[in-house]
Design an enzyme around this catalytic site. Structure first.
Site, short mmCIF file in Angstrom:
data_model
loop_
_atom_site.label_atom_id
_atom_site.label_comp_id
_atom_site.label_asym_id
_atom_site.label_seq_id
_atom_site.Cartn_x
_atom_site.Cartn_y
_atom_site.Cartn_z
N ASP A 297 -1.68 1.52 -3.56
CA ASP A 297 -2.43 0.43 -4.17
C ASP A 297 -3.86 0.84 -4.51
O ASP A 297 -4.72 0.01 -4.80
CB ASP A 297 -2.41 -0.83 -3.29
CG ASP A 297 -3.06 -0.62 -1.95
OD1 ASP A 297 -3.19 0.54 -1.52
OD2 ASP A 297 -3.47 -1.61 -1.31
N ASN B 78 -8.52 8.75 6.77
CA ASN B 78 -7.40 8.63 5.83
C ASN B 78 -7.84 8.35 4.39
O ASN B 78 -7.00 8.22 3.51
CB ASN B 78 -6.41 7.56 6.31
CG ASN B 78 -7.02 6.17 6.37
OD1 ASN B 78 -7.98 5.86 5.68
ND2 ASN B 78 -6.47 5.32 7.22
N SER C 209 0.80 -1.22 0.00
CA SER C 209 0.00 0.00 0.00
C SER C 209 0.84 1.28 0.00
O SER C 209 1.66 1.48 -0.89
CB SER C 209 -0.93 -0.07 1.20
OG SER C 209 -1.77 1.03 1.26
N ASP D 228 -3.49 6.37 -2.98
CA ASP D 228 -2.33 5.79 -2.30
C ASP D 228 -1.72 4.71 -3.20
O ASP D 228 -2.17 4.48 -4.34
CB ASP D 228 -2.69 5.27 -0.90
CG ASP D 228 -3.39 3.93 -0.92
OD1 ASP D 228 -4.02 3.60 -1.94
OD2 ASP D 228 -3.31 3.18 0.08
N ARG E 1 -3.99 4.58 21.01
CA ARG E 1 -4.22 3.19 20.60
C ARG E 1 -2.91 2.60 20.09
O ARG E 1 -2.06 3.33 19.56
CB ARG E 1 -5.30 3.09 19.51
CG ARG E 1 -5.02 3.92 18.28
CD ARG E 1 -6.08 3.72 17.20
NE ARG E 1 -5.85 2.52 16.44
CZ ARG E 1 -5.02 2.42 15.40
NH1 ARG E 1 -4.30 3.46 15.00
NH2 ARG E 1 -4.87 1.29 14.76
N PRO E 2 -2.74 1.29 20.25
CA PRO E 2 -1.54 0.68 19.66
C PRO E 2 -1.75 0.57 18.15
O PRO E 2 -2.82 0.18 17.70
CB PRO E 2 -1.50 -0.72 20.30
CG PRO E 2 -2.89 -0.99 20.78
CD PRO E 2 -3.60 0.32 20.95
N SER E 3 -0.72 0.94 17.38
CA SER E 3 -0.82 0.80 15.93
C SER E 3 -0.95 -0.67 15.56
O SER E 3 -0.38 -1.54 16.21
CB SER E 3 0.43 1.40 15.28
OG SER E 3 0.60 0.87 13.99
N THR F 106 0.01 -1.57 12.50
CA THR F 106 0.96 -1.77 11.40
C THR F 106 2.39 -1.37 11.74
O THR F 106 3.30 -1.64 10.97
CB THR F 106 0.53 -0.95 10.16
OG1 THR F 106 0.61 0.44 10.52
CG2 THR F 106 -0.87 -1.27 9.70
C1 16G Z 1 -4.27 -0.43 7.57
C2 16G Z 1 -5.76 -0.45 7.33
C3 16G Z 1 -6.33 0.94 7.44
C4 16G Z 1 -5.98 1.55 8.78
C5 16G Z 1 -4.50 1.49 9.01
C6 16G Z 1 -4.19 1.89 10.44
C7 16G Z 1 -7.04 -1.84 5.82
C8 16G Z 1 -7.25 -2.28 4.40
N1 16G Z 1 -6.07 -0.96 6.00
O1 16G Z 1 -3.61 0.30 6.57
O2 16G Z 1 -7.72 0.84 7.31
O3 16G Z 1 -6.39 2.89 8.83
O4 16G Z 1 -4.03 0.16 8.83
O5 16G Z 1 -2.84 1.76 10.69
O6 16G Z 1 -7.73 -2.27 6.72
P1 16G Z 1 -2.29 1.85 12.16
O7 16G Z 1 -2.93 0.76 12.97
O8 16G Z 1 -0.82 1.70 12.02
O9 16G Z 1 -2.66 3.21 12.68
MG MG Z 2 -3.76 1.20 0.44
#
Ligand code: 16G
Ligand code: MG
Length: 561
Positions: free
Chosen positions: A287, A392, A68, A285, A521-523, A525
């Site tokens: 993707d 976002n 992404s 973005d 909140r915990p991320s 990603t």
């Molecule tokens: C991912 C999620 C997005 C969310 C983001 C939060 C999908 C397809 N994508 O990119 O929706 O806003 O994670 O990221 O679900 P974070 O947890 O690091 O803040």
């Molecule tokens: Mg994306």
């Protein structure tokens, strides 16, 4: 499990050893990491996709290789379920276990156990079918090969390579295949362009639009979205789209470009300048599952006026609500008109407070879920028309089958009694929206066409749209902590229930600011805690965010341990 299947799994998995010392997690939206670490993970997700298809009576499953908006050297992999939605959360723990199995024997053991528990029919009794897609990342090609190897290590599984596609295109194709309707990329472009044309043809004759408003400039993030938009735009009449950062002019994917950059930094992406003052601009973005709009307000600065997911949600909600009220007007015909469709709007805690107030003032039902498309989509699907967006820019509109059936028959009745009436046009517009907007997942290309059609319908410039309400100033920060899982949230991430005492401390800080709101909140990603704050001025929002970040550090940071 038969001998032949066991030895196939053992021999092929021996060619894909997992990386040492890394623990991977399926996360909010699939596995993501440096591309060099992902061969084994993608191979194993190939196995999972084949098992998922077998479990679900040979339905088509999607496997998308993308990271992404992350940097180009990263990559990732995620699964689309037969509906075109995200992988069922029920299978995520299995995905995690598969990705982290240390040896071929461990992997085989896990698979045997899972196949038995889930009662999955193996040994080629039925074929498994997996659609594969990837974005433009150079690492995608070899990762795709790994996915194919994983798929072919399950007897009778077939991989169908769709090539380079946007994430939402792949989700759309999976959904279409399982519905038994046409599902090629050409069909996708055809459906989008014909439903867009339909909405444009139904624009009221009095609607006015300035010369400058005909033009739209799109930042393609140097990714797959720009490339596809170049193809799509040739099929569109009445809309002039210029694509920049399409990846052909040497720019790097997501570097200083794209929806994530624009939304977070609130500055013009590369390729845009003061010469674009006043023009309607949009950013996809990497993707193409996120979309934001923006305009450049003045020649003297690189700052932008951002039109984020909340405002797209508001635009869609205003339009849908208007069409529903026209459709349900008393009058001409009362046959079958007693159905009151349930319209719901879904946001996350990141939605600007001003947008939530605006939507509630419109009389709409607004609900909140945790961050992540899978949560929003699931909630939206509980309504006849569920509109969801993350700030976002990821979002879509979901229509229930029963509502669409009702709408089709209502349109049919109206066309025989009062053909060409405003009521019938409203029915046709709603039907066109249901075809234009991607029902499987948020889709920047289809979202963009819907925004364009609605602005044209309303006769609104981007400025008029921006003025629907004034965003409250906000600030987002991230804090590195020893262990981000120490933060546990409730109430759609608005309250931190752990560590004990932190929420009380956040409340005490927030109370000092007029219109203050803050949460942590915990991320899902990244290995960080995210902090969000909003307040009546930018200085106040910044100061509140900083104070809350300090609290996070005090409770959980390295200095506290
Ligand atoms: C991912 C999620 C997005 C969310 C983001 C939060 C999908 C397809 N994508 O990119 O929706 O806003 O994670 O990221 O679900 P974070 O947890 O690091 O803040
Ligand atoms: Mg994306």
């Amino acid at each position: 499990m038969k001998e032949q299947q066991q030895s196939l799994l053992l021999s092929s998995s021996a060619r894909f050893p997992p990386p040492q010392g890394v623990r991977l997690s399926y996360g909010t939206a699939g596995f993501r990491a440096d591309a060099g670490l992902l061969q084994s993970t993608v191979y194993r997700v190939g196995i999972l996709a084949a098992l998922r298809s077998l479990k679900l009576d040979s339905s088509v499953i999607g496997l998308m290789i993308t990271a992404s908006h992350n940097k180009e050297s990263d990559n990732g992999v995620k699964i689309a379920d037969p509906s075109g939605g995200m992988l069922s959360q029920h299978w995520e723990p299995f995905a995690d276990a598969l990705a982290n199995a240390p040896s071929p024997q461990h992997l085989l053991h896990l698979i045997i156990e899972f196949v038995e528990k889930e009662n999955i029919p193996l040994e080629g009794a039925r074929p498994a079918q997996i659609l594969l897609g990837r974005d433009t990342r150079p690492s995608g090609e070899s990762l795709l090969e790994a996915a194919k190897q994983g798929i072919s290590s399950i007897l009778g599984a077939v991989a169908i390579d769709m090539g380079i596609v946007t994430t939402p295109q792949l989700h759309w194709m999976v959904r279409a295949r399982n519905k038994g309707v046409k599902a090629s990329e050409l069909d996708y472009f055809e459906q989008l362009s014909s439903s867009f044309r339909c909405l444009m043809d139904l624009i009221p004759s009095g609607s006015t639009f300035n010369e400058v408003d005909y033009k739209l400039v799109v930042d393609g993030a140097n990714g797959v979205g720009g490339e596809k938009l170049e193809v799509l735009k040739k099929r569109l009449d009445g809309l002039a789209i210029e694509v920049r950062n399409s990846g052909k002019d040497g720019g790097v994917l997501n570097e200083g470009v794209g929806a994530d950059y624009v939304q977070k930094e609130k500055v013009v992406p590369r390729g845009f300048s003061s010469q674009d003052v006043g023009i309607r601009c949009a950013s996809l973005d990497g993707d193409a599952d996120r979309l934001v709009y923006f305009s450049v307000p003045s020649e003297s600065s690189s700052k932008i006026d951002l039109v984020d997911g909340d405002k797209m949600l508001s635009l869609f909600a205003v339009f849908i609500k208007e069409q529903l009220s026209i459709l349900n007007k008393e009058g001409h015909t009362d046959v079958n008109s007693d159905y009151q469709p349930r319209l719901g709007v879904i946001q996350t805690a990141y939605a600007n407070g001003a947008s939530t107030d605006y939507l509630r003032r419109l009389g709409l039902e607004v609900l909140f879920t945790p961050t992540g498309v899978k949560y929003l989509h699931e909630k939206a699907a509980e309504y006849d028309i569920g509109i969801y967006f993350e700030a976002n820019g990821h979002g879509t509109i979901v229509f229930s089958e029963s509502f669409l059936c009702w709408l089709e028959s209502r349109n049919y009745e109206l066309s025989s009694v009062v053909k060409g009436s405003e009521q019938q046009k409203a029915a046709l517009r709603l039907l066109a929206v249901s075809k234009l907007i991607n029902q499987a997942v948020g889709d920047a290309l289809s979202g963009l066409l819907l925004v364009e059609a609605i602005l044209r319908h309303m006769g609104w410039s981007i400025h008029r749209w921006t003025e629907l309400y004034q965003d409250l100033p906000s600030r987002q920060l991230k804090v590195k902590v020893v262990d981000r899982t120490a933060v546990v949230t409730a109430n759609a991430e608005t309250v931190a229930v752990r560590p004990p005492g932190i929420q009380e401390a956040i409340n005490a800080e927030t109370a000092k600011y007029p219109q203050g709101r803050s949460f942590i909140r915990p991320s899902g990603t990244e290995d960080v805690i995210r902090v969000y704050a909003e307040a009546s001025t930018q200085e106040a929002a910044d100061s509140l965010a900083n104070s809350v970040a300090k609290l996070v550090d005090q409770f959980l940071g390295f200095s506290s341990s």
